[in-house]
Design a protein around this motif. Sequence first.
Motif, PDB file in Angstrom:
ATOM      1  N   ILE A 108      -4.307  -3.577 -79.957  1.00 22.56           N
ATOM      2  CA  ILE A 108      -4.180  -2.729 -81.154  1.00 22.56           C
ATOM      3  C   ILE A 108      -2.727  -2.335 -81.370  1.00 22.56           C
ATOM      4  O   ILE A 108      -2.231  -2.334 -82.511  1.00 22.56           O
ATOM      5  CB  ILE A 108      -5.080  -1.478 -81.020  1.00 22.56           C
ATOM      6  CG1 ILE A 108      -6.562  -1.891 -81.034  1.00 22.56           C
ATOM      7  CG2 ILE A 108      -4.793  -0.492 -82.142  1.00 22.56           C
ATOM      8  CD1 ILE A 108      -7.516  -0.728 -80.855  1.00 22.56           C
ATOM      9  N   GLU A 109      -2.028  -2.034 -80.298  1.00 23.26           N
ATOM     10  CA  GLU A 109      -0.627  -1.634 -80.418  1.00 23.26           C
ATOM     11  C   GLU A 109       0.230  -2.775 -80.958  1.00 23.26           C
ATOM     12  O   GLU A 109       1.114  -2.559 -81.802  1.00 23.26           O
ATOM     13  CB  GLU A 109      -0.102  -1.181 -79.046  1.00 23.26           C
ATOM     14  CG  GLU A 109       1.316  -0.636 -79.070  1.00 23.26           C
ATOM     15  CD  GLU A 109       1.468   0.580 -79.970  1.00 23.26           C
ATOM     16  OE1 GLU A 109       2.571   0.772 -80.508  1.00 23.26           O
ATOM     17  OE2 GLU A 109       0.473   1.327 -80.143  1.00 23.26           O
ATOM     18  N   ASN A 111      -7.527   0.723 -92.031  1.00 22.53           N
ATOM     19  CA  ASN A 111      -7.415   0.415 -90.600  1.00 22.53           C
ATOM     20  C   ASN A 111      -7.874  -1.010 -90.284  1.00 22.53           C
ATOM     21  O   ASN A 111      -8.354  -1.301 -89.196  1.00 22.53           O
ATOM     22  CB  ASN A 111      -8.240   1.411 -89.787  1.00 22.53           C
ATOM     23  CG  ASN A 111      -9.721   1.335 -90.118  1.00 22.53           C
ATOM     24  OD1 ASN A 111     -10.093   0.877 -91.193  1.00 22.53           O
ATOM     25  ND2 ASN A 111     -10.563   1.765 -89.197  1.00 22.53           N
ATOM     26  N   ARG A 168      -0.423  -3.071 -84.614  1.00 20.62           N
ATOM     27  CA  ARG A 168       0.270  -2.007 -85.353  1.00 20.62           C
ATOM     28  C   ARG A 168       1.749  -2.341 -85.531  1.00 20.62           C
ATOM     29  O   ARG A 168       2.330  -2.131 -86.614  1.00 20.62           O
ATOM     30  CB  ARG A 168       0.129  -0.682 -84.620  1.00 20.62           C
ATOM     31  CG  ARG A 168      -1.269  -0.074 -84.679  1.00 20.62           C
ATOM     32  CD  ARG A 168      -1.353   1.152 -83.805  1.00 20.62           C
ATOM     33  NE  ARG A 168      -2.696   1.750 -83.857  1.00 20.62           N
ATOM     34  CZ  ARG A 168      -3.101   2.729 -83.048  1.00 20.62           C
ATOM     35  NH1 ARG A 168      -2.272   3.205 -82.109  1.00 20.62           N
ATOM     36  NH2 ARG A 168      -4.325   3.207 -83.175  1.00 20.62           N
ATOM     37  N   GLU A 225      -7.053  -2.817 -86.967  1.00 22.13           N
ATOM     38  CA  GLU A 225      -7.425  -2.222 -85.680  1.00 22.13           C
ATOM     39  C   GLU A 225      -8.884  -2.468 -85.298  1.00 22.13           C
ATOM     40  O   GLU A 225      -9.276  -2.185 -84.163  1.00 22.13           O
ATOM     41  CB  GLU A 225      -7.181  -0.707 -85.718  1.00 22.13           C
ATOM     42  CG  GLU A 225      -5.736  -0.320 -85.943  1.00 22.13           C
ATOM     43  CD  GLU A 225      -5.557   1.181 -86.051  1.00 22.13           C
ATOM     44  OE1 GLU A 225      -4.415   1.652 -85.907  1.00 22.13           O
ATOM     45  OE2 GLU A 225      -6.565   1.899 -86.277  1.00 22.13           O
TER      46      GLU A 225
END
Length: 841
Positions: free
Chosen positions: A279-280, A264, A283, A267
């Motif tokens: 964060i989106e 991760n 991603r 993030e």
Amino acid sequence: MTCDGVLTFWIFLLLSLILHNADLTDGGRADELHIGGIFPIAGTGGWQGGQACMPAARLALDDVNKEPNLLPGFKLILHSNDSECEPGLGASVMYNLLYNRPQKLMLLAGCSTVCTTVAEAAKMWNLIVLCYGASSPALSDRSRFPTLFRTHPSATVHNPTRIKLMKKFGWSRVAILQQAEEVFISTVEDLENRCMEAGVEIVTRQSFLSDPTDAVRNLRRQDARIIVGLFYVVAARRVLCEMYKQQLYGRAHVWFFIGWYEDNWYEVNLENEGITCSIEQMRIAAEGHLTTEALMWNQNNQTTISGMTAEEFRQRLNHALIEEGYDINHDRYPEGYQEAPLAYDAVWSVALAFNKTMQRLKKRQKSLRDFTYTDKEIADEIYAAMNSTQFLGISGVVAFSSQGDRIALTQIEQMVNGKYEKLGYYDTQLDNLTWLNMEQWSGGKVPQDRTIVRRVLRTVSLPLFVCMCAISSCGILVALALIVFNIWNKHRRVIQSSHPVCNTIMLFGVIICLASVILLGMDGRFVSPEEYPKICQARAWLLTTGFTLAYGAMFSKVWRVHRFTTKAKTDPKKKVEPWKLYTMVSGLLSIDLVILLAWQIFDPLQRILETFPLEDPILTSDDIKIRPELEHCESHHNTMWLGIVYGFKGLILVFGLFLAYETRSIKVKQINDSRYVGMSIYNVVVLCLITAPVGMVIASQQDASFAFVALAVIFCCFLSMLLIFVPKVIEVIRHPKDKAESKYNPDSGISKEDEERYQNLVTENEELQRLISQKEEKIRILKQRLVEWEATNKGGEMNGGSNGTNGISMGGIATHQPATSVNSLSGGIQMAGIGGLSGGG
């Protein structure tokens, strides 16, 4: 000397002075073996893998010390401190470890920059350094780091895997983005060498120190599609955010990241590190990237030397990390989690090496407790034992190469739907790729390594080409029919007086010009690039010679008319000699042949491609750009040759225009179609003056250029045939017999006898006109005398009588009689002259 070398020198000097006066061999208990540990835990840059590696090392110490058959009678003790992945601080930590009691038998270190400093200095104290978290290829240099081993494979182990993947997916063009650290610089150098051997082009190599913004932008400018990224995880988050901003992700791009980041990594710590992406967004940018990493977890569910499987170790490690405050249950792993098995196995490697060394020293009645920083004999025993160490650990089979590097498989993963999916494994030594076929690509197909540029040749529109060919073919058939007509009726006076051979030459020129129209439309659609230069040469020859034959025949006629009319008064009976017309055409043609032969021999026309800016395709969603290309016929000195040809033709056109203007209202019986020839020359000159410059301006527009030039040539040819031959055809059709032709064309109806009679009448008329002029002059003189006489006798009439008046009157009458006779004579002469002319006509 490098900065690290200077630092090492001063550390060695200080420690030597201190240790010379201090006896450190007595420190610690007799049943303890002490090692030093340097762990990068805090800090803001570099690799802070000590956060997970230090707990793993503690677990290993517990397990080693619980093993009764390992290090019997001794306990392994670890003394550690934080280096923050800073080489200066790492050197200070090493100094403290060596300066403070008890004496250390070996050093553990992590982070490539710190390991470089520690390993370069440790050889001066005969200390073995075992790095659990250093991948710098520079550490493989045995001459520089003679006492270094590492359980973390070298970063260069990823490069063969990257090359293997590039070949698998057909990528031959890559870009490199690296952080300016020694570990990545040396890795890139190795990658460049391997790419060169594999035939992979490195389109650009960008580096940055802390801010990757400009470097990522440069990747976009270079149209980088397959990108190898080499940087620590802190920098990786900044790179990923900039990737999103520059849209270097998704269907058209593939990134290779280092596999030691946590799952991760993209993030966490965004706010603390000042990352401006959400964060989106992170991603989205991370989706689909590939990672290559040395296999750090045993993939088989085997029991290792510690009596645990890899999964059991994971559970123990997770529990230890939870106790230290890490939120493992929500996938918040500390940095270095992937490398934790390496630190665990590093402690086991130390213990096994010490165990083997104790057995060898026991035969010589020595002990590890006898080791000092000046004891090279025991140091060599520890080195030999470490070099031969091999066991099955949590990270797999642990073994070291002759350079002290870890021998391991490479694992390939891909980020799919926010999770890393294993794609396969690569054994560098055996060149064996185990592929699981689990890869997923956005768009359903493997991304391309570059924007595919399809070279599309712009050709003349097929309907336009067919249309022009049809019109030209019709013109050729008409010209052939007129040649037959010209030959068949050559005995007719209307044909004879227009010089049929000259007309036939003009028609052959028209045919050649119309044939050149077909060649003007012949391009890459019909001929290969190898044959295209021949088409270029044929175009030049046909158009030049055809123009000379057609225009030259008309030019010779109008020139002879001009010459004939300027000499008509001195030599009225002079005739036009046909051979002079043919000689002029031959002369013009000879000049063309000399120019064309010189052009073809010394600087022949070649196929030259004109390229246009990239265009988007119309009916495809692939990452494709269209590169339009257009064929041209050019030579090295094309401007010079065109200047010679255009200059020569231009002079002939201008001179022909002048002659046509001078003879615009002249009809000569020797050349009965001179006026029509002049009109044809007018049209040819005007069209040529328009077509040549316009054709050069629109040369890059294949359809417009071809249509414009073709129509100009066709129009010139048809118009010339129309003006010169249609009157002759109409005359022959209307008057099948030769004698009636004079009604249509008076000039053409004059026979030899009529011509002689005409010349006689012209001479007689000139003589009568001369006589009339003389008589008119005499009449004028007589009238003047009469006026003077009348003026003189008016005074006498006033003094004289009627007899006098009558006498004068009678005299006046008598005087007028000669005048009347003169007028009558003048009128008779004039009437005779006119009648003679009329009769002659």
